[in-house]
Design a protein around this motif. Structure first.
Motif, PDB file in Angstrom:
ATOM      1  N   ASP A   1     -39.941 -39.461-108.425  1.00 15.81           N
ATOM      2  CA  ASP A   1     -39.119 -40.207-107.830  1.00 15.81           C
ATOM      3  C   ASP A   1     -39.117 -41.718-106.363  1.00 15.81           C
ATOM      4  O   ASP A   1     -38.355 -41.730-105.844  1.00 15.81           O
TER       5      ASP A   1
ATOM      6  N   HIS B   1     -38.243 -48.430-108.453  1.00 20.66           N
ATOM      7  CA  HIS B   1     -38.804 -46.692-109.392  1.00 20.66           C
ATOM      8  C   HIS B   1     -40.589 -46.911-109.872  1.00 20.66           C
ATOM      9  O   HIS B   1     -40.336 -48.177-109.890  1.00 20.66           O
ATOM     10  N   LYS B   2     -41.070 -45.892-110.126  1.00 20.02           N
ATOM     11  CA  LYS B   2     -42.442 -45.535-111.050  1.00 20.02           C
ATOM     12  C   LYS B   2     -42.095 -46.575-111.874  1.00 20.02           C
ATOM     13  O   LYS B   2     -43.317 -46.958-111.658  1.00 20.02           O
TER      14      LYS B   2
ATOM     15  N   VAL C   1     -40.526 -44.283-104.293  1.00 15.20           N
ATOM     16  CA  VAL C   1     -39.841 -45.842-104.474  1.00 15.20           C
ATOM     17  C   VAL C   1     -40.916 -46.856-104.099  1.00 15.20           C
ATOM     18  O   VAL C   1     -41.447 -46.319-102.702  1.00 15.20           O
TER      19      VAL C   1
END
Lengths: 171, 171, 171
Positions: free
Chosen positions: C52, C73-74, C54
Motif C-alpha cells: 500500500d 500507488h504500486k 506510495v
C-alpha cells in the motif's frame, strides 16, 4: 570456553561494533550538511562542527557578504549561511551534495575524504555550480562526532585540491 | 544459558559482524578510486585490483594514448592513468565520483553495482564528462577486498549498460 | 562475570548489531532504485514499496502518459516506469542517482532523507535533468525494509523541497 575467554571475546566484539557505529555516525554527520544548509537551517549546520571548529574553504563569491578567504569559525559559518549569497542560492534552488567518503578512524579522531558537488537551478536548467575535494578532520565529543576542520578546495586543476584527495589513500 | 549456547551465539554474532565489516571495506574500496585517480596516485589506484584483475571499460578517448578497447590489466590501468588523456583531464580539474553501491556479499566474493559520474572543468564551468553504470566483481584476499573485475559502460541508451544495472537487483 | 551479565551483554550487542543491519538494508533499498528503473526492471522497482506504499512526486512531464500529479500507488509506479516518457528517457541514456541518506531508525520504522539527481544524455552531452529532495518513510516487513512513502520534490527554490530537507536533521 572458560568465562574469561568469553569476556575477552565480548570485549573484542564490542570494539569492532564501536568502529562500525563510529563510521555510521561520521557518514550521518557528513550527509546532514546538505539538507541543513539547503533548507536554511544554519544553526544545525554549524552544530556539525566543534565549538572551536573551522570551515576552511576558498571562495570569492561571498566576498560581497563580507566573508574573507580565511577559515570560518562557527559563528562565521552561520553568518555565511545567512548571508545574501547563500540565501539567494537556496532561494533559486540548490543542492549541496556530498558523496560517499573514504573514512579513516583512529580511536577518538578520524579523517574523511569525499567530493562535494553543488548543483544550482538557473531558470529552467540545473548546472554544476561548484566541484570540490573535501577533507574532514573529526573528533569524538560527549555529544557525538563533530568536525574540527573541514577543508574544501575547488577542483580547478591546481595542486591544492589534488593534494587533499591524495591524502585519502595514504596514512 | 549453558556455555555452549553462549558460544553458539558469539559465533553467530561474529558472522553478522564480519558481513558488516566486509560491506564497509567494499564501500571504502570503491570510494578510494576517485581520490586516487584524481590526485594522480596511479599506483594506489591500481592496487584496488587483484594482481590479475581487469578494468573492462569502453572508451574511444584514450586511443590516442595507445589504449585499446579491451579490458585493462593492472599495468595497463597505471599506463592509462599516467597517459596524456587522463593527465590533461586532472590537470584541468576533474572528479571521478562513484555513488552508493548495491552490494551483494556471498562469503569471499561480492558484486557491487553503482553509477559513476565524471565531472570535468572546462574554463569557468563544470560539465558532466561521462555517465556510466559500473559492476564490480570483488574477492577477499589476504590484503583485504580487491576488485577482480570492474565493468564500466557508458549510459548511452544501449542495452549493455542497462544489462549491468539490471543484474544489481537480481540473484 | 556471572552468566546473567553475559546474557545481558549479548542482548545489548545484538540490539546494536540489528541497528547497523537495518541501516545497511535501508541504504541497499535506496541504492537499488536507480539500477532497477534505469535497466527497465519496473517490477523490482515497485517491489521497493509496501503493497500500500506510495510514491508522491510532482512532475508535469508524465501527464502525456496519463499520470496525474497525485501520489502513485504500486501499480501506478509500474505504469509510470513502463510509460513512454520513462522509456524514452532510459532509451536515450539516463541515470537516476540517489546520494547518501541521513537515516533515522526507530524500531520498526525509519525516515531517510537524501538528494536525487537524474542525469540524461542528449546527443553527445549529459545534462542534469532533475534535482530533487527525497524523504523516504520506511517500515520493517516480513520481507525486509520497504518504503511506505517516498516524497520527492524538485529543488526549484520553493519552500516544499526545503521543508523536506529541513526535517532530516530535526526529530
Amino acid at each position: 570456553m572458560p568465562g574469561s575467554a568469553i569476556e575477552d571475546q565480548l570485549r573484542e566484539i564490542e570494539a569492532r561494533l564501536i568502529l562500525l557505529e563510529d563510521e555510521r555516525a561520521i557518514r550521518q554527520l557528513i550527509s546532514s550538511y546538505g539538507p541543513a544548509v539547503d533548507s536554511g537551517r544554519s544553526g544545525p549546520a554549524a552544530e556539525l562542527w566543534t565549538d572551536d571548529g573551522v570551515y576552511d574553504y576558498k571562495s570569492l563569491a561571498e566576498i560581497g557578504d563580507g566573508i574573507r578567504g580565511e577559515p570560518l569559525h562557527k559563528q562565521a559559518i552561520v553568518d555565511m549561511l545567512e548571508g545574501s549569497h547563500h540565501q539567494r542560492l537556496i532561494g533559486e534552488g540548490a543542492a549541496h551534495t556530498l558523496g560517499p567518503a573514504v573514512i579513516d578512524i583512529a580511536g577518538d579522531t578520524a579523517v574523511a575524504t569525499n567530493y562535494s558537488v553543488i548543483f544550482r537551478r538557473i531558470g529552467m536548467s540545473v548546472t554544476v555550480y561548484r566541484l570540490s575535494a573535501n577533507r574532514w578532520e573529526l573528533i569524538r565529543t560527549p555529544r557525538g562526532w563533530r568536525a574540527r576542520k573541514r577543508i574544501t578546495r575547488l577542483l580547478e586543476g591546481s595542486g591544492d585540491a589534488r593534494a587533499r584527495l591524495g591524502q585519502a589513500t595514504t596514512r
